[in-house]
Design an enzyme around this catalytic site. Structure first.
Site, mmCIF file in Angstrom:
data_model
loop_
_atom_site.group_PDB
_atom_site.id
_atom_site.type_symbol
_atom_site.label_atom_id
_atom_site.label_comp_id
_atom_site.label_asym_id
_atom_site.label_seq_id
_atom_site.Cartn_x
_atom_site.Cartn_y
_atom_site.Cartn_z
ATOM 1 N N GLU A 5 31.626 -62.085 0.884
ATOM 2 C CA GLU A 5 30.928 -61.355 1.947
ATOM 3 C C GLU A 5 30.340 -62.325 2.985
ATOM 4 O OE1 GLU A 5 27.637 -57.728 2.235
ATOM 5 O OE2 GLU A 5 27.843 -58.855 0.369
ATOM 6 N N LYS A 74 30.693 -52.353 6.789
ATOM 7 C CA LYS A 74 30.115 -51.982 5.494
ATOM 8 C C LYS A 74 29.437 -50.619 5.595
ATOM 9 C CE LYS A 74 27.435 -54.119 1.734
ATOM 10 N NZ LYS A 74 26.681 -55.337 1.322
ATOM 11 N N CYS A 135 30.809 -55.514 -1.480
ATOM 12 C CA CYS A 135 29.688 -55.766 -2.405
ATOM 13 C C CYS A 135 28.990 -54.501 -2.926
ATOM 14 C CB CYS A 135 28.677 -56.708 -1.752
ATOM 15 S SG CYS A 135 27.541 -57.466 -2.945
ATOM 16 N N LEU A 316 6.373 -85.152 -16.022
ATOM 17 C CA LEU A 316 6.820 -84.763 -17.368
ATOM 18 C C LEU A 316 5.638 -84.832 -18.326
ATOM 19 C CD1 LEU A 316 9.274 -84.020 -19.168
ATOM 20 C CD2 LEU A 316 9.653 -86.471 -19.493
ATOM 21 N N SER A 317 5.167 -83.670 -18.769
ATOM 22 C CA SER A 317 3.941 -83.610 -19.574
ATOM 23 C C SER A 317 4.189 -83.712 -21.069
ATOM 24 C CB SER A 317 3.209 -82.298 -19.283
ATOM 25 O OG SER A 317 3.953 -81.202 -19.815
ATOM 26 N N GLY A 318 5.452 -83.535 -21.484
ATOM 27 C CA GLY A 318 5.727 -83.492 -22.917
ATOM 28 C C GLY A 318 5.642 -82.087 -23.484
ATOM 29 N N ASP A 321 7.840 -76.525 -20.768
ATOM 30 C CA ASP A 321 8.285 -76.203 -19.411
ATOM 31 C C ASP A 321 8.843 -77.415 -18.674
ATOM 32 O OD1 ASP A 321 7.539 -73.593 -19.843
ATOM 33 O OD2 ASP A 321 5.552 -73.831 -18.973
ATOM 34 N N SER A 322 8.083 -78.502 -18.630
ATOM 35 C CA SER A 322 8.578 -79.687 -17.916
ATOM 36 C C SER A 322 9.769 -80.298 -18.645
ATOM 37 C CB SER A 322 7.467 -80.720 -17.732
ATOM 38 O OG SER A 322 6.961 -81.169 -18.965
#
Length: 654
Positions: A5, A74, A135, A316-318, A321-322
């Site tokens: 599209e 469309k 679509c 990076l927190s350990g 999530d990170s």
């Protein structure tokens, strides 16, 4: 030849669709396509915006050998969730009606045509009949393919701009297969693929189906800019399939016919008896964990190469999530190395530009990760040795360039300025401070980390004698954003966030997937540790603060609240009514009422944070993204007085 599209200008132009430049440049590209030798002797179906009688339409332009056969606007526009097509386009409401469209001079000079058919028509070649859907029309309850099929159309095309949502691909496949199962026919679907400049990732899945069965499947996630899907099919199989469906044939005698544009061309050859046809295949769906591993990774790669930055920096927190964000970057490095190994010249060229080395060949994901990915553990006096070790070990296993630093000096300096100005020293609650003091001291730590993240993103490569800067990655998940369990302008504030649309539950499953598929054993201890922000003082060297205790709800509960609020469209009272049945084995109505009230209080108090939320990969239909998807006020009456009274009245009655 069918493409996705609005492929000429790109689906994600948004308010640029208002600009006459977008229309002009689309026609300039169309002129190039019409003149190209590559488009000769093949019916081409391309997508672009067209202005007809001063009304803008989302169109398919179908042409053959420098002649435009039909412009098909469309009919059903997508206008829910992330889609705003009615903002820029008008639906074509004249069903089965075709009128004259006056071509611009730039096209007239190529085609020699002054006008072409414009509207809801179909193409009749010498050997078959083709009809186009766009679509959303496949998803509509009155899809055009139903009536087109009854009117003798044998080949349906669908050009899509359909974005990735976890667990959605099978719905698209089922819709296509059911379309041809009931009515017979060949269905060809082409979808956008990649990041089109915003939060969405269009997930391909091009497919060709015949008589209810898939005969060709394209990839859902890939770093290739272009993918071609082909199939050879027998039109007689469509005719024999339809011949025995008596209900279809009875309905066909009553159908209102479509205007047919006659095309002096055949799709088949007269001597094609010996040509082999494609057999049905079993569609292979990715698991949700594979989707998380591949979708956001491809989105990150598109963002990285288009932003022309030299890589990513992640605080990076350990924690889960990170760590999940780090794993997605590592998965991206895997995809890059795999694409180069499979001969992708474009991916190789992009990788060389990013690392600024014209001879470089990415072969080992860990080595490539070292070049483009910097992780940073930002310790404070409230951080435990455990999280520091987990972050360091994960960084070693994925190969990132890892930095350990301590933020205490910066935090003390900021608190010192406050003390100097006011003469007062805030204290944590464990040392006798109020909740206001406690929260302010946590926020200072969190915000200092954001400032340092951007400083290191700009200058880390400079210290290593390398050019360029890094994009800062955020790692707040969809549940925490909904609850507002984050500091405004902390490390959740970043350039982009690959997990901002993914729930904690799915992220845990993804971490388990990474342990098994990438052999990242460091993730085991991360999985088993209770989630914590580590912003309050340690007790005997151990973490005393946990996320779920801070939030007053579990991540499992939060995921349920999110789905009910957004997908089920439930306000406080409706959510309470649904949950007293869902949780009747584990909670009394009064307990359910208390939980629902607490969620809505916290949600409404923190909703203002959504206005500054980092752009994140859209992966869930209960995303709280305030930019486009989840439009709500951000200044609420947080007492919800009328709604909560209705809940209390119902509790007393029960």
């Amino acid at each position: 030849r069918l493409g996705p599209e609005l492929e000429i200008c790109g689906y994600g132009c948004s308010d640029h669709f208002y600009e006459s430049d977008t229309l002009l440049h689309s026609f300039q590209v169309l002129a190039k396509l019409l003149e190209s030798p590559a488009t000769q002797d093949i019916i081409c179906d391309v997508g672009m915006p067209v202005l007809h009688r001063n009304v803008r339409y989302n169109c398919r332009v179908i042409f053959l050998n420098k002649e435009i056969l039909l412009i098909r606007p469309k009919i059903s526009l997508a206008n829910a969730g992330n889609y705003r097509e009615l903002r820029w386009f008008t639906p074509w409401n004249k069903t089965r009606h075709v009128e004259e469209y006056f071509l611009p001079r730039i096209i007239q000079e190529v085609t020699g045509q002054e006008t072409v058919p414009f509207g809801d028509g179909v193409l009749a070649t010498k050997d078959t009949c083709l009809g186009a859907e766009i679509c959303e029309e496949l998803w509509a309850p009155n899809s055009p393919h139903i009536e087109m099929g009854l009117d003798g159309v044998e080949i349906f095309t669908n050009s899509s701009g359909s974005h990735h949502v976890l667990r959605k691909a099978h719905t698209r496949v089922d819709l296509v297969n059911s379309a041809t199962a009931k009515n017979g026919g060949i269905y060809v679907l082409a979808n956008q693929k990649g990041c089109d400049g915003d939060r969405l990732y269009y997930d391909g899945c091009a497919m060709i189906s015949m008589n209810g069965e898939t005969v060709a499947q394209g990839s859902q996630f890939s770093l290739d800019d272009v993918e071609v899907l082909v199939a050879t099919l027998d039109l007689e199989d469509v005719r024999s399939y339809r011949a025995e469906i008596s209900s279809r044939n009875l309905a066909a005698t009553k159908v209102n016919p479509y205007p047919r544009v006659k095309v002096n061309f055949t799709l088949s050859c007269s001597d094609d008896v010996a040509v082999p046809t494609c057999m049905p295949i079993q569609w292979r769906h990715h698991s949700p964990e594979e989707e998380i591993s591949l979708g956001p990774a491809c989105w990150l790669w598109d963002y990285l190469r288009r932003s022309k930055q030299a890589g990513f920096l992640l605080p990076l927190s350990g924690g889960i999530d990170s760590s999940a964000t780090a794993c997605i970057v590592y998965s991206m490095c895997h995809q890059v190395c795999l694409a180069v190994k499979n001969g992708s010249a474009e991916v190789l060229a992009d990788a060389r530009k990013i690392v600024n080395d014209e001879t470089y060949v990415p072969e080992d994901p860990r080595e490539f990760c070292k070049r483009i990915f910097t992780t940073c553990y930002m310790a404070s006096e409230n951080s435990s040795q455990d999280t520091c070790n987990r972050a360091k070990l994960l960084a070693e296993q994925i190969g990132s360039y890892h930095i350990n630093l301590n933020i205490d000096a910066a935090v003390k300096a900021i608190v010192g300025i406050f003390r100097m100005v006011t003469g007062r020293t805030p204290r944590f609650s464990v040392y006798g401070g109020s909740s206001r003091e406690n929260l302010a001291l946590q926020n200072v730590q969190a915000r200092v980390r954001m400032v340092l993240a951007y400083l290191f993103a700009q200058l880390t490569l400079w210290t290593r004698g390398m050019p360029g800067g890094l994009l800062v990655l955020g790692s707040a998940n969809v549940d925490e954003s909904l609850r507002g369990y984050l500091t405004k302008y902390d490390c959740s504030s970043a350039d982009i966030n690959p997990i901002g649309g993914i729930s904690k539950t799915d992220l845990k499953n993804f971490i388990q997937y990474c342990i098994e598929n990438f052999q990242l054993t460091a993730l085991r201890s991360i999985m088993s540790a209770p989630p914590t922000a580590e912003l309050e003082p340690l007790v005997d060297g151990q973490v005393a603060q946990t996320d779920e205790a801070d939030m007053g709800m579990t991540y499992t509960e939060l995921s349920i609240y999110g789905k009910l609020r957004k997908i089920a469209k439930a306000g406080p009272y409706s959510m309470f009514c649904k949950l007293i049945n869902m949780w009747k084995e584990i909670c009394t109505p009064r307990e359910v009422a208390s939980k629902v009230k607490h969620f809505f209080r916290m949600y409404s108090v923190n909703r203002h944070k959504m206005t500054t939320l980092t752009p994140s990969y859209h992966a869930e239909n209960y995303s709280p993204d305030d930019n486009r998807f989840d439009l709500r006020p951000f200044l609420y009456n947080t007492t919800w007085s009328w709604q909560f009274r209705c809940i209390d009245k119902q509790v007393n009655a029960l």
